[in-house]
Enzyme design. Structure first.
Site, short mmCIF file in Angstrom:
data_model
loop_
_atom_site.label_atom_id
_atom_site.label_comp_id
_atom_site.label_asym_id
_atom_site.label_seq_id
_atom_site.Cartn_x
_atom_site.Cartn_y
_atom_site.Cartn_z
N SER A 37 0.84 -1.21 0.00
CA SER A 37 0.00 0.00 0.00
C SER A 37 0.87 1.25 0.00
CB SER A 37 -0.96 0.00 1.18
OG SER A 37 -0.29 -0.15 2.42
N TYR A 105 6.41 -8.07 15.45
CA TYR A 105 5.25 -8.44 14.64
C TYR A 105 4.21 -9.19 15.46
CZ TYR A 105 7.80 -7.42 10.29
OH TYR A 105 8.48 -6.80 9.27
N THR A 228 19.23 -1.56 -4.58
CA THR A 228 19.30 -0.44 -3.65
C THR A 228 20.48 -0.63 -2.70
OG1 THR A 228 17.74 -1.51 -2.13
CG2 THR A 228 16.83 -0.03 -3.79
N GLY A 257 9.60 2.71 5.62
CA GLY A 257 8.91 3.04 4.38
C GLY A 257 9.77 3.72 3.34
N GLY A 259 12.25 2.53 1.48
CA GLY A 259 12.36 1.71 0.27
C GLY A 259 11.08 1.70 -0.54
N ASP A 260 9.94 1.67 0.13
CA ASP A 260 8.66 1.70 -0.56
C ASP A 260 8.47 3.01 -1.31
OD1 ASP A 260 8.22 -0.74 0.78
OD2 ASP A 260 7.20 0.27 2.43
N ASP A 296 4.76 5.38 7.93
CA ASP A 296 5.26 4.56 6.83
C ASP A 296 5.05 5.19 5.46
OD1 ASP A 296 5.21 2.70 9.06
OD2 ASP A 296 5.33 1.09 7.58
#
Length: 318
Positions: A37, A105, A228, A257, A259-260, A296
Site C-alpha cells: 500500500s 510483529y 538499492t 517506508g 524503500g517503498d 510509513d
C-alpha cells in the site's frame, strides 16, 4: 481500471511516542502500514498513474480502519472481506544508537494468510499496466506462496508488467526458505527491486552492486533490475546497461517506508514514460523526503521531489 495494482498485507502500526519503550508507555500511535500500500500511495502521488491496493482483511473495526486510512491518501482499495482471521499489527520502538529501531510483529492467523488467487478480481490485475507485490507476502503462509505465484502468472497472461520488491524480512523466515521460494517466482517477474545486502545474504550473489545487477539481469529474464544500497543510493540494470544514482542528503525522522517510497516513485516515473536514470533520480529524492516524515507513508508531492532534484542539479553545476 487502475494503472498500477499492488497486492499484500497492510497492518496497523502501534508506536510509543518520544522514543519511549513499549513496556513503559501509556500511549500508542496508530497508523496503517504495509509495503504494497505504501508503494501504491507513492506511485499515485509521484506520477499520473491511478493506483489500487488489493488484499484480504477481517470484516472488523480494525480491518475497516485500514481501508479508511488508505482511502484518505487517494488510492483505491479492492478488498476481500473475511469473517475469519485477525488484523495484522506490528509494534515499533524508535531509538537512536546504540538501541536502534525495534519491530515486533503480531501477524499470526491473519485474514490475508488464507487468501487465494481465485478470490481476487483477475480483470483488475490484467487491466493494469503494472502489478506489484513483494517478498513479504509469500513469507506469511504456504497458501500465500501459491497465491503470489498464481497472481503473477495471471498478470503476465494479461500482458501486465510485473514488478516485485524482494524485501527479505528475517523475522518472517530464514534466508534458505526465502531463496528457495522467491527464486521460483523470478520467471514471472519483469522488474525486480532488491537490496544489495539481500542479494548477498539471501541469494549468495557476491560482488559490488553493479556486478550483482549484471548477474541477476543475465541469469534471469528480467527487463529491469534495481539494486538499492541504502545511504549510497541505487542503481538499475536495463537493456544491458547499468545506471547509477546516489542518495540525497536527508535528516532522518522515521526511516520506515523509505524503500517503498523509492520503489513507488520509480514505478510512477516509468509509467509516465521517463527513462531509467530519471526514474532513479525521482526514487532517490522521494526516499530522502520520506525519511523526514513520521509514519510509513511518503506524504510528498511531485513538486517537492522536483525541488530536491533541481537543488541537487544546481549544486553540481556550481
Amino acid at each position: 481500471m487502475s494503472d498500477i495494482v499492488t497486492f499484500g498485507e497492510t497492518m496497523l502500526r502501534l508506536s510509543p511516542p518520544d522514543h519511549r519503550r513499549l513496556e513503559d508507555t501509556d500511549e500508542l500511535e496508530l497508523r496503517a502500514a504495509g509495503a504494497e500500500s505504501n508503494v501504491a500511495i507513492a506511485a499515485q502521488r509521484l506520477g499520473s498513474a491511478s493506483a489500487t491496493w488489493t488484499s484480504k482483511l477481517p470484516d472488523s473495526p480494525l480491518g475497516r480502519r485500514v481501508v479508511g486510512e488508505l482511502s484518505k491518501y487517494g488510492i483505491d482499495t479492492d478488498i476481500v472481506w473475511s469473517d475469519e482471521g485477525r488484523q495484522g499489527t506490528y509494534y515499533l520502538e524508535h531509538g537512536g544508537k546504540p538501541r536502534g529501531t525495534n519491530v515486533i510483529y503480531d501477524r499470526d492467523d491473519t485474514a490475508i494468510s488464507t487468501a487465494e488467487a481465485r478470490e481476487f478480481d483477475v480483470d483488475l490485475i490484467q487491466g493494469a499496466d503494472v502489478f506489484f507485490t513483494t517478498g513479504i507476502t509469500p513469507a506469511l503462509s504456504p497458501t500465500l506462496r501459491d497465491t503470489t505465484t498464481n497472481m503473477l502468472k495471471a498478470a503476465r497472461q494479461g500482458g501486465t508488467t510485473t514488478a516485485f520488491d524482494f524485501n527479505y524480512r528475517q523475522k518472517l523466515w530464514s534466508p534458505e526458505e526465502a531463496k528457495e521460494t522467491l527464486t521460483k517466482l523470478f520467471p514471472g517477474i519483469d522488474v525486480l527491486v532488491i537490496a544489495a545486502r539481500d542479494a548477498r545474504n539471501v541469494l549468495g550473489i557476491d560482488g559490488d552492486p553493479r556486478q550483482v545487477a549484471h548477474t541477476l539481469g543475465s541469469q534471469f529474464d528480467f527487463t529491469t533490475v534495481v539494486v538499492t544500497r541504502g545511504s549510497k543510493g541505487a542503481l538499475a540494470w536495463h537493456d544491458n546497461t547499468v545506471y547509477d544514482h546516489g542518495a540525497y542528503e536527508t535528516e532522518t525522522v522515521d526511516p520506515i517506508g523509505t524503500g517503498d517510497a523509492f520503489t513507488g516513485a520509480f514505478i510512477a516515473r516509468r509509467l509516465d514514460g521517463e527513462d531509467v536514470p530519471t526514474a532513479l533520480e525521482y526514487g532517490a529524492a522521494t526516499a530522502a523526503l520520506k525519511r523526514t516524515i513520521p509514519g510509513d507513508v511518503a506524504l510528498v508531492t511531485r513538486e517537492e521531489v522536483e525541488q530536491v532534484v533541481s537543488e541537487d542539479d544546481e549544486e553540481i553545476s556550481r
